[in-house]
Design an enzyme around this catalytic site. Structure first.
Site, PDB file in Angstrom:
ATOM      1  N   SER A  15      44.294  45.167  49.310  1.00 22.72           N
ATOM      2  CA  SER A  15      44.657  46.524  48.881  1.00 22.72           C
ATOM      3  C   SER A  15      45.612  47.121  49.901  1.00 22.72           C
ATOM      4  O   SER A  15      45.624  46.695  51.071  1.00 22.72           O
ATOM      5  CB  SER A  15      43.392  47.391  48.823  1.00 22.72           C
ATOM      6  OG  SER A  15      43.716  48.742  48.550  1.00 22.72           O
ATOM      7  N   TYR A  18      35.524  50.838  52.857  1.00 26.89           N
ATOM      8  CA  TYR A  18      36.441  50.082  51.980  1.00 26.89           C
ATOM      9  C   TYR A  18      37.640  49.600  52.787  1.00 26.89           C
ATOM     10  O   TYR A  18      38.053  48.437  52.673  1.00 26.89           O
ATOM     11  CB  TYR A  18      36.878  50.996  50.834  1.00 26.89           C
ATOM     12  CG  TYR A  18      37.734  50.335  49.773  1.00 26.89           C
ATOM     13  CD1 TYR A  18      37.175  49.456  48.837  1.00 26.89           C
ATOM     14  CD2 TYR A  18      39.093  50.617  49.683  1.00 26.89           C
ATOM     15  CE1 TYR A  18      37.967  48.867  47.848  1.00 26.89           C
ATOM     16  CE2 TYR A  18      39.888  50.032  48.696  1.00 26.89           C
ATOM     17  CZ  TYR A  18      39.315  49.165  47.781  1.00 26.89           C
ATOM     18  OH  TYR A  18      40.099  48.585  46.804  1.00 26.89           O
TER      19      TYR A  18
HETATM   20  P1  NAD Z   1      37.280  46.932  38.225  1.00 27.91           P
HETATM   21  O1  NAD Z   1      36.062  47.703  38.559  1.00 27.91           O
HETATM   22  O2  NAD Z   1      37.819  47.008  36.836  1.00 27.91           O
HETATM   23  O3  NAD Z   1      37.093  45.392  38.599  1.00 27.91           O
HETATM   24  C1  NAD Z   1      36.234  44.943  39.635  1.00 27.91           C
HETATM   25  C2  NAD Z   1      35.251  43.951  39.033  1.00 27.91           C
HETATM   26  O4  NAD Z   1      34.516  43.305  40.087  1.00 27.91           O
HETATM   27  C3  NAD Z   1      34.210  44.620  38.116  1.00 27.91           C
HETATM   28  O5  NAD Z   1      34.253  44.051  36.814  1.00 27.91           O
HETATM   29  C4  NAD Z   1      32.887  44.350  38.817  1.00 27.91           C
HETATM   30  O6  NAD Z   1      31.797  44.144  37.916  1.00 27.91           O
HETATM   31  C5  NAD Z   1      33.210  43.085  39.608  1.00 27.91           C
HETATM   32  N1  NAD Z   1      32.285  42.891  40.725  1.00 27.91           N
HETATM   33  C6  NAD Z   1      31.885  43.818  41.629  1.00 27.91           C
HETATM   34  N2  NAD Z   1      30.993  43.271  42.478  1.00 27.91           N
HETATM   35  C7  NAD Z   1      30.838  41.980  42.094  1.00 27.91           C
HETATM   36  C8  NAD Z   1      30.034  40.915  42.579  1.00 27.91           C
HETATM   37  N3  NAD Z   1      29.199  41.083  43.637  1.00 27.91           N
HETATM   38  N4  NAD Z   1      30.116  39.712  41.959  1.00 27.91           N
HETATM   39  C9  NAD Z   1      30.935  39.531  40.881  1.00 27.91           C
HETATM   40  N5  NAD Z   1      31.699  40.519  40.374  1.00 27.91           N
HETATM   41  C10 NAD Z   1      31.647  41.732  40.976  1.00 27.91           C
HETATM   42  O7  NAD Z   1      38.390  47.457  39.260  1.00 27.91           O
HETATM   43  P2  NAD Z   1      39.855  46.890  39.624  1.00 27.91           P
HETATM   44  O8  NAD Z   1      40.619  48.078  40.041  1.00 27.91           O
HETATM   45  O9  NAD Z   1      40.385  46.009  38.559  1.00 27.91           O
HETATM   46  O10 NAD Z   1      39.515  46.050  40.929  1.00 27.91           O
HETATM   47  C11 NAD Z   1      39.900  44.689  41.109  1.00 27.91           C
HETATM   48  C12 NAD Z   1      40.246  44.488  42.589  1.00 27.91           C
HETATM   49  O11 NAD Z   1      41.425  45.235  42.878  1.00 27.91           O
HETATM   50  C13 NAD Z   1      39.179  44.981  43.560  1.00 27.91           C
HETATM   51  O12 NAD Z   1      39.043  44.042  44.621  1.00 27.91           O
HETATM   52  C14 NAD Z   1      39.758  46.275  44.076  1.00 27.91           C
HETATM   53  O13 NAD Z   1      39.260  46.602  45.349  1.00 27.91           O
HETATM   54  C15 NAD Z   1      41.223  45.944  44.083  1.00 27.91           C
HETATM   55  N6  NAD Z   1      42.126  47.095  44.088  1.00 27.91           N
HETATM   56  C16 NAD Z   1      42.185  47.963  43.045  1.00 27.91           C
HETATM   57  C17 NAD Z   1      43.083  49.024  43.092  1.00 27.91           C
HETATM   58  C18 NAD Z   1      43.225  50.013  41.967  1.00 27.91           C
HETATM   59  O14 NAD Z   1      43.907  51.028  42.133  1.00 27.91           O
HETATM   60  N7  NAD Z   1      42.616  49.796  40.812  1.00 27.91           N
HETATM   61  C19 NAD Z   1      43.904  49.206  44.214  1.00 27.91           C
HETATM   62  C20 NAD Z   1      43.818  48.301  45.259  1.00 27.91           C
HETATM   63  C21 NAD Z   1      42.931  47.241  45.188  1.00 27.91           C
END
Ligand code: NAD
Length: 265
Positions: free
Chosen positions: A144, A157
């Site tokens: 991120s 985080y």
């Molecule tokens: P999201 O919540 O849609 O996806 C995250 C998924 O991870 C969820 O479906 C959740 O059930 C799964 N998860 C959580 N803990 C878990 C575990 N212990 N075992 C298996 N699965 C697990 O959110 P997203 O935004 O698509 O996030 C995806 C990645 O992108 C994450 O690592 C997040 O930190 C990163 N990210 C997101 C953003 C943003 O703005 N959306 C920005 C930077 C980084």
């Protein structure tokens, strides 16, 4: 590795964690469209239902917890049992958290570190033997911009993502001789995911405030991060390892002291 599937592409097998929604779902969909066989992983079996609903034999679901040793063993076993090999790994599962630096519970801190950092370390370690058996492969960690810099109240985080990002670099060094590439993507604000939908729907002023910090003047789409993940996993990135690729609309190009339009107001 874009465009229509070829026989060679179809022989490639990837796992994507956190694939129930958001960036992981987009990455699983994109990799499958690029010709990979894909194991879509999430701990939330119900929200993984979209995978089986496709009726596509080359896209299978696996319900597992990435923060546990056993979960990572199950993920690799699912790829080997179902498709016979493993070539690409997108370690994308993650959880967000914010709270007081002084008083947030250490249980919550452990939860965040457990998924975002421990889960990535376990995921890489579990995948190594199978990737080595394939003659090499590629891993992409979803870090991120919050792993590159800090955010107010998001220190747990920030620590987890910073750790995952630097772990990816270190793993790239140790695994280079095995022809295993390890890279990270660093998304900025990406809309319409499990993490960001609540802000989008319920706190429109903060949603707009965050957009105003982005030089491209909009939130990113899950598909735009998926494209970067797919590229880093593909042979088009065959000499790229140990990089942290921002997919952030220019957020980290800024010093952070001003936002777009500051000097023209
Ligand atoms: P999201 O919540 O849609 O996806 C995250 C998924 O991870 C969820 O479906 C959740 O059930 C799964 N998860 C959580 N803990 C878990 C575990 N212990 N075992 C298996 N699965 C697990 O959110 P997203 O935004 O698509 O996030 C995806 C990645 O992108 C994450 O690592 C997040 O930190 C990163 N990210 C997101 C953003 C943003 O703005 N959306 C920005 C930077 C980084």
């Amino acid at each position: 590795m874009t465009g229509a599937s070829t026989e060679t592409d179809a022989a490639r097998v990837a796992v994507v964690t956190g694939a129930a929604s958001g960036i992981g779902r987009a990455a699983a969909t994109r990799l499958r469209a690029d010709g990979w066989a894909v194991v879509a992983v999430d701990r939330d079996a119900d929200r993984l239902a979209w995978v089986d609903a496709t009726g596509d034999a080359g896209l299978v679901s696996c319900s597992a917890d990435v923060s546990a040793d056993a979960g990572n063993a199950e993920i690799v076993a699912a790829a080997l049992d179902r498709f016979g090999r493993l070539d690409g790994v997108a370690l994308n599962a993650g959880v967000a958290s914010s709270g007081s630096l002084e008083s947030q519970s250490m249980d919550e801190v452990d939860r965040v570190l457990g998924v975002n950092l421990r889960g990535v370390i376990l995921g890489v370690r579990a995948a190594i033997p199978a990737l080595r058996a394939s003659g090499g492969g590629a891993i992409v960690v979803t870090a991120s911009v919050s792993g590159q810099y800090g955010d107010p109240t998001m220190w747990a985080y920030n620590a987890s993502k910073g750790g995952a990002l630097n772990f990816a670099r270190a793993a790239a060094i140790d695994l280079g001789a095995d022809r295993i590439r390890v890279n990270a993507v660093c998304p900025g604000p990406i809309r319409s995911t499990g993490m960001t939908k609540p802000l989008e729907r319920h706190v429109p002023d903060l949603y707009e405030e965050m957009r105003s910090h982005v030089p491209l003047a909009r939130w990113g789409e899950p598909d735009e991060v998926a494209a970067a993940i797919a590229w880093l996993l593909s042979d088009d990135a065959s000499f790229i390892t140990g990089v942290a690729l921002p997919v952030d609309g220019g957020v980290t190009a800024s010093t952070g002291m001003t936002r777009p339009g500051f000097f023209t107001r």
